[in-house]
Each structure stands twice: as structure tokens, then as C-alpha cells.
Design an enzyme around this catalytic site. Structure first.
Site, PDB file in Angstrom:
ATOM      1  N   ASP A 174      57.878  54.117  72.703  1.00 27.04           N
ATOM      2  CA  ASP A 174      58.556  54.243  71.408  1.00 27.04           C
ATOM      3  C   ASP A 174      59.864  55.007  71.602  1.00 27.04           C
ATOM      4  O   ASP A 174      60.143  55.537  72.678  1.00 27.04           O
ATOM      5  CB  ASP A 174      57.620  54.988  70.437  1.00 27.04           C
ATOM      6  N   GLU A 179      65.318  53.098  71.964  1.00 27.30           N
ATOM      7  CA  GLU A 179      66.553  52.337  71.711  1.00 27.30           C
ATOM      8  C   GLU A 179      67.734  52.770  72.609  1.00 27.30           C
ATOM      9  O   GLU A 179      68.566  51.902  72.889  1.00 27.30           O
ATOM     10  CB  GLU A 179      66.948  52.466  70.226  1.00 27.30           C
ATOM     11  N   ASP A 234      59.254  50.581  62.099  1.00 24.60           N
ATOM     12  CA  ASP A 234      58.854  51.375  60.927  1.00 24.60           C
ATOM     13  C   ASP A 234      59.088  50.605  59.632  1.00 24.60           C
ATOM     14  O   ASP A 234      60.068  50.826  58.911  1.00 24.60           O
ATOM     15  CB  ASP A 234      59.613  52.693  60.911  1.00 24.60           C
TER      16      ASP A 234
END
Length: 801
Positions: A391, A394, A466
């Protein structure tokens, strides 16, 4: 005269043959045409000189030595392969692609072609009337991208809305569909890029990168499915996942302490709701530091994992990339000593804040860093962990604006963050996958990511980040997963129920029923929010959740077969109707664009939680209502009853479904009987039944079981081919279930031996507490079928009637 504002390639000066293609020099640039196959041509366009090293993280194959024909004309050249022709005009240099028969597929805008504005390079394609555009991966919006523009720049977008652009992943690959033809374009450039499909103009489609080369692959083949096969030939395909990752997965931000984890797991077993996975989010760590355990919340992690394993649960743990800057913290000290972190140009380590505080970030574009990262999972693997959730990759940090001047190794091709940004998450999952695969010594790891780029399917599954608890997000997530499937990511899903907010009872129930027909099936929810386990919304929803999760577990042989197919040809498990019904205009309608095929034979028609009746579109052919066997002709819209407990799902006439007895987790043994459900139809089909041990790579060395099951209506028979492979099927018996076979009477013949037929009721969705009886839909959700049971012989079996 050179246009300083917009400089195109200009005119052709010269060209020459090179290995597997041609190289051209133009007034203002150079280009290479490289042949990768009869259906794939690469166009590599630069202003100055080509880099000595032709490097890509996405493409894993080289051009092929295949025969192509080059024909010179006074005003143009034509390159022919077996499947298409490429015309190159001389003055100015422009490209147009056509079929061998001369039918136009795609062409440059005559004025602009490929052009530069400063460092930004753009290719302009003529917008054709009636053209549809599909793909682009994790993008919001409609199935058809026409009329919109999109930017590829991986972004931590908490609570993105239905029209947000720039979210977690970037996939600069799309397909165009027009006049019975389809093509694909993959731009292999990881800089920030922009794709415009006629947004704010009626002239062109364009794709551009803010820096780097214009490097794109043009793919043309006979169908969308073949184009996907070509694209995944270029960028790679997934390996077989562990079987347990196909089961239901339960997550929360966060389950702690360990007693809560055990309590949730025990409740699944007590309530007979199948499940395979429990997740540990960031609160399992000591102060959010990776490769650590909170000693108070999880004092004995190995014992916890063993207890869960004894209950039939695997554990997946969160792994963020940020390494806390803290003296004495081993990952920090090792990374510092070995020079594994991302740096500024002056040689100092880049530092940003994220969950643990100030952190350094591994440079996953450096081989030594990837090896260190992989080895760092040793302690996790040693206590029984096999699943790892990447997670915040990015990469995300507080402030959401990492400086562009950061430098990355890029495996010997040093570059700034502008080039490395979009592939950071991909390379993190690569390091995690390769490292844990090595440590697991023959067992398959499961990797889940939030950020990705083209080629990530080789390493990881993906989820859509999300999301929020709303009907709009429910439908947006479905389209995003469908689009990911159109972009080579066969294992994709969404947070069932929505991560942010609290779903209504009806919304949670509806979302869970749809999630049961996804490749990746996980419930997840936000900290300080209402519990979102399947039993958290009362008895009715609990019953309904049990029904749909149980149905998924019964369908595991069917589902696993399509995961195998994805390893062979890149086709996704969840299939947009654009794959099989590409030129049916109805599938692009806003009313029907959410529908998809689950495997080849199940048509899933998602519906919002507030509706109890809806229009669905049945494509060409004929379709049976899954629960009742009611037959409908395709090529029409019908009204479908859809109370919250009944998701509209249909089975292709002539199709085959495989089922097994219900198990509570994938490590539990079924009863040894494979149910082969065959649905009467005018057109038959072939289903590839595939098995292996579900946990190792022995299948790569022949330890698998594979056979074709072919329904042939014209010959009134079903043929089970001789099994291939060295693995013995886990099924001893075949239970052949014939749906609506009126011509079959008392007996069938199995290899010329008579076998009795008996009638048997099938109820796929038992009644739900307190809801109105399900019998109100299509008369009854019970169905009566003709059934025969016989031994499962690995040799060819022919069933006749």
C-alpha cells in the site's frame, strides 16, 4: 519552415533496413518501425538520437524475425505483415494502418502526426465517426472513453469521486473499436502522460508524454480478446495464484489486538460463512514500522498465525514502502549502510513524512535494493505468512507532492522522479513478489497492490483503493475493474461495502452479492466506522451473505479454470462485454455498461441497492436465469426483478459451469464429486477444466490436470477429453447436471454403458430470514434438472443421449 510552437516529424529524408524493421530519418527527427509479430508493430520516435540501451520495465519480449514486405511508391511506402499494412507518407511523414484487404483501421491526423511542444511529445490520430475507446485501466467514467481526457500520474486519492482523474495506477493502453475492426495502442513511456479521446475537440484522439520518447505499439488482430492476448504477450501474464486467494477475504483498518482477529475468524466458522483470509492493517506494527510487531497488541504473532491456520485462515499483512528514520531500527540501518534509498542529486537521502514519521524510501529501480527488500520478508515468511499487501506505493507521503529532482537508478538508466514515479509501485510489487517467492521455497505468494503500471500483472493483484460507501461508487468500482481487465490485469477488485463511510443495509448486501462474482473478493472498512463483517447488518443480510459467499465457493472449480486461462492468454476473469460483444452498440449504453461476464458463461448484471426491478440487456444468443432456469432469447432488453437478496445473473445457453460441494475454506476437502452443469443450447461450447495442488509451482513441471469438456448439440453428446498432466484430479466422481434437456429421458450412455438419469432439485440461494419468499421471482428459485453420476475416468469419456 520549422514551427517553434508545434514541431512535427517533417518530411522523409532517408530510411534503411535494421534488424526486424526499418529506421527512418526525417527533417526534425528519427524513427524506428520494429516488428514484434504479424499483429504488433512498434513505432519509436525521437527528436535527436536513440538511446543506446532500449530499456523497458513493461515489455518483456524482443522483436521477432518474421517476414514482412516493403513496397516503395513515389509518395509513400507500405509495410505489409500477414495481418495488417502500415502506410508511411513521405511528405510529411504520417502513418496509417489498414487491413490486408485495404480497410482503414487507424490513421494519423494529417496535419499534426507526431509533434513536440517543448519536451512534450504527442501523437494525434484522426477521430473516426462512431469509434469507441475502451481500456486505460483504473480510470473512472464510462466504459467508452470517448469525449473525455485522462492523465496518468499515480496519486494517493483518498475518497476519490466518480469523475476523479489521476488515482492510484497508470495504464497507458487502450483499444479502439470501429466498423467491425479493433486495434490497441500501448504507449510505453512512464512520464506523466495525457490521453484525449475527443475531449473539447471533434478532430482527433491524442496521447502524449511530458518527456521522453514517443514509443508506442500498434496492435491489430481479429478481436479484442486477441488484442489482449497480444498486449499480454508484450507485457507478460500472471502466474497461478494460491487457491486460497480466490476465497473471501476480510479486512479492516484495523483489527487489533490479536484477540479481535481471532474473534472475527471464529465467528466466520461459527456462522458457517466461508472465508479464507484475515488481514492485518498498519496497527499490527510497532509504531507503524515495517517488519516489526506491536508487542502489546500482537505479543506472539507466530502462535496467532498458527491458530488462524488451524481454523483454515491465511493472513495477509500490510507493507508500506516508507522506512522510518530511526537509529537502531535494522531496516533503516541496513538501507543506509548499503545505499538502498532514493536520493537527491547532491547524494543525500530523500526524506518525507508518512505513517511512521520521517522516512526514507527504497529505490526499487535498483536490483540490489529489490534483493534486500525481498530478503527482508524472511522473518514474516518464517512464521507462516504467505500474503503481502503493498500500500501507499504511488508513493504517498504527507503533503502529496514529492520533488521531481529525486534520482533513481532505473537499473543502469538513471532518471529523475518524473520518469520513475509511475513505475515505483510496480517495482515495489516486483521486489515483494520475487523476494517472497524465493523465500517460500516453491509455494506461491499472494501480492496485492494499490499502485501499478503496465506489466504489473506479472507480480500482483490490484484493488481500487479508498472508495466510499455509495451506490455511485459501487458502480464506478465495477467499471474500473472491468477496465483493468481490458488492460491486462486479470485479478482486480474493490473494497466491498466501501472503505470510507457506512453503507446502508441494502447497499452492503448488494455490494457483497456483486463482489461474489469478482476475481478479488474482499470486505474492508475504515477505522472508527461501523463493523462491516457479513453478520454486522442483521440476520437477513447475514443469510444473504452466506448464500452468495457459499455460491462462490461452490463455483471454485469454474473460477480457478479462468485464472488458469489468464496465465495462458491474458484474458481477465471478470470480462467487460466489450470483449465478447465488441460491436454491439447496446453494451456501451449507460444503462448496460456495468454488465460483465464472470468467466465465459455467467452474465452478471449489477444493480444499485435502491432498485428492485431493472432493465438488463441480454446479448446475442440465449440465456438462462441462474437461479430458476428460465430461458430468455438474447439481443433484447428485459425487466429483471432484483430485490436486494437476488442479483440478476444469467448463464449462457450451451455453456458449462463446474461446481463442487460447499467447503468453509479452500484447505477443506470437498466431497470428491465434480458437478458439471450443462445448459441446453443450439450452439455448444468447450470448457477447459484445470486443477493443480493450488499452492506450489509443481504445475510448471507437469503436475497439473487438464481436460476439455465439450458440449456438442449437433451430435447430442458431451465429450470429456483424455486428461493431460501428471496430477490426479481431486474429484473421483462426475455429477452431470443437464439443464432443460427435454430430449434426455431415462438413460444416458457413458462410453456406451447405460447410466440412469434421475431428477433432482437445485436451490442455489436458500430462503433469507424475514425477507419475502424468493419464490416470487420467475415463479421459483428452485429448479429441477436431470442428473447422472458416474466415475471420473482420466481417459476420454463420451456421454450420449
Amino acid at each position: 519552415m520549422k514551427n517553434k510552437l508545434n514541431q512535427s516529424l517533417g518530411n522523409l529524408i532517408s530510411y534503411s533496413l535494421i534488424d526486424n524493421g526499418l529506421q527512418f530519418e526525417t527533417t526534425y527527427g528519427k524513427l524506428q518501425l520494429l516488428i514484434y509479430s504479424d499483429s504488433i508493430i512498434r513505432l519509436r520516435i525521437v527528436r535527436d538520437d536513440f538511446d543506446e540501451k532500449d530499456f523497458s520495465y513493461s515489455v518483456i519480449v524482443e522483436p521477432q524475425s518474421i517476414g514482412f514486405e516493403m513496397v516503395e511508391h513515389e509518395e509513400f511506402l507500405i509495410l505489409h505483415t500477414r495481418l495488417m499494412s502500415l502506410k508511411i507518407t513521405r511528405n510529411p511523414v504520417r502513418f496509417s494502418f489498414s487491413t490486408k484487404e485495404g480497410k482503414l483501421i487507424n490513421e494519423d491526423d494529417a496535419a499534426f502526426g507526431t509533434s513536440w511542444i517543448g519536451e512534450q511529445v504527442t501523437t494525434y490520430k484522426k477521430l473516426q465517426e462512431g469509434e469507441h475507446f475502451i481500456g486505460l485501466g483504473e480510470k473512472t467514467g464510462n466504459l467508452d472513453r470517448k469525449g473525455r481526457a485522462f492523465t496518468h500520474w499515480n496519486t494517493d486519492r483518498f475518497g476519490y469521486n466518480e469523475d476523479s482523474d489521476m488515482i492510484y495506477s497508470s495504464f497507458p493502453f487502450y483499444m479502439g473499436v470501429n466498423q467491425g475492426l479493433a486495434y490497441g495502442i500501448f504507449m510505453d513511456n512512464s512520464y506523466k502522460s495525457h490521453f484525449n479521446f475527443g475531449a473539447s475537440n471533434d478532430r482527433f484522439v491524442s496521447f502524449c508524454a511530458e518527456d521522453g520518447d514517443m514509443d508506442y505499439y500498434f496492435i491489430h488482430n481479429e478481436s479484442v480478446s486477441k488484442i489482449l492476448e497480444d498486449y499480454t504477450y508484450l507485457t507478460g501474464r500472471m502466474e497461478m495464484p494460491p487457491l486460497w486467494s480466490l476465497g473471501y477475504q476480510q479486512c479492516r483498518y484495523s483489527y487489533y489486538p490479536e484477540n479481535e482477529v481471532l474473534s472475527v475468524a471464529k465467528t466466520f466458522r461459527e456462522k458457517n460463512i466461508p472465508a479464507d483470509v484475515m488481514y492485518l492493517d498498519i496497527h499490527y506494527m510497532q509504531d507503524y514500522k515495517l517488519f516489526s510487531w506491536d508487542e502489546k497488541r500482537f505479543p506472539e504473532p507466530e502462535k496467532l498465525i498458527k491458530k488462524l491456520e488451524d481454523m483454515g485462515f491465511k493472513v495477509v499483512v500490510m507493507c508500506d514502502p516508507g522506512i522510518k528514520v530511526e537509529k537502531g531500527y535494522k531496516p533503516y540501518e541496513k538501507g543506509l549502510k548499503k545505499d538502498f534509498f532514493v536520493k537527491y542529486p547532491d547524494g543525500t537521502n530523500y526524506t518525507a513524512q508518512v505513517w511512521p514519521g520521517w522516512c526514507h524510501f527504497p529505490d526499487f529501480t535498483k536490483e540490489e535494493t529489490r534483493e534486500w527488500w525481498g530478503e527482508s520478508f524472511k522473518d514474516y515468511v518464517s512464521i507462516g505468512l504467505e500474503g503481502f499487501w503493498n500500500d501507499m506505493n504511488e508513493p504517498a507521503s504527507w503533503g502529496q507532492r514529492s520533488p521531481d529532482l529525486m534520482e533513481f537508478e532505473m537499473d543502469g538508466n538513471k532518471a529523475s522522479f518524473k520518469k520513475a514515479h509511475n513505475i515505483y509501485g510496480m517495482q515495489m510489487t516486483r521486489a515483494t513478489f520475487e523476494g517472497t517467492k524465493k523465500l517460500l521455497k516453491g509455494k506461491r505468494p499472494f501480492i496485492l497492490t494499490r499502485a501499478a503500471f503496465c506489466g504489473s500483472q506479472r507480480f500482483t493483484a490490484i484493488w481500487t483503493g479508498d472508495n466510499t460507501s455509495s451506490d455511485e461508487h459501487l458502480m464506478t468500482g465495477i467499471r474500473m475493474v472491468n477496465a483493468l481487465g481490458l488492460t491486462g490485469m486479470p485479478v482486480a477488485g474493490y473494497d466491498v461495502g466501501g472503505f470510507i463511510g457506512e453503507p446502508s443495509i441494502a447497499l452492503f448486501a448488494r455490494w457483497l452479492s456483486i463482489g461474489a462474482f469478482s476475481a478479488f473478493f474482499r470486505g474492508h472498512s475504515m477505522i472508527n466506522s461501523k463493523d462491516q463483517e457479513p453478520w454486522s447488518y442483521g440476520e437477513e443480510v447475514e443469510d444473504m451473505a452466506r448464500n452468495y459467499i457459499s455460491l462462490r465457493y461452490r463455483l471454485l472449480p469454474y473460477i480457478y479454470a479462468y485464472f488458469y486461462e489468464a496465465t495462458q492468454n491474458g484474458l481477465p476473469v471478470v470480462r467487460s462485454l466489450a470483449i465478447d460483444y465488441t460491436f454491439d452498440e447496446n453494451i456501451y449504453s449507460g444503462k448496460f455498461q456495468n454488465q460483465y461476464l464472470f468467466g465465459a458463461n455467467l452474465l452478471v448484471c449489477p444493480v444499485e441497492s435502491i432498485k428492485e426491478i431493472m432493465k438488463v440487456y441480454l446479448p446475442q444468443g440465449a440465456w438462462y436465469h441462474l437461479y430458476s432456469n428460465t430461458l430468455y432469447q438474447g439481443g433484447q432488453e428485459i425487466y429483471a426483478d432484483c430485490p436486494v437478496e437476488l442479483l440478476p445473473v444469467y448463464v449462457r445457453a450451451g455453456g458449462i459451469l463446474l461446481m463442487q460441494s460447499l467447503v468453509q475454506n479452500t484447505s477443506e476437502k470437498h466431497d470428491g464429486t465434480l458437478e458439471v452443469h450443462v445448459y441446453f443450447g443450439i450452439a455448444g461450447s468447450t470448457f477447459v477444466h484445470y486443477e493443480d495442488d493450488g499452492e506450489t509451482y509443481k504445475y510448471e513441471k507437469g503436475k497439473y490436470y487438464k481436460r476439455n469438456i465439450t458440449y456438442s448439440p449437433e451430435n447430442e453428446c458431451i465429450v470429456f477429453s483424455a486428461a493431460e498432466g501428471e496430477y490426479k484430479s481431486s474429484f473421483d466422481k462426475i455429477k452431470l447436471v443437464l439443464h432443460e434437456f427435454d430430449s434426455v429421458k431415462k438413460n444416458i450412455e457413458v462410453n456406451e454403458e447405460k447410466t440412469k438419469i434421475h431428477k433432482e432439485e437445485l436451490e442455489l440461494l436458500p430462503p433469507v430470514s424475514s425477507f419475502d419468499p424468493l419464490g416470487k421471482v420467475n415463479g421459483s428459485v428452485k429448479q429441477e434438472n436431470k442428473v447422472a453420476v458416474f466415475e471420473n475416468d482420466a481417459k476420454q469419456m463420451v456421454v450420449r443421449w
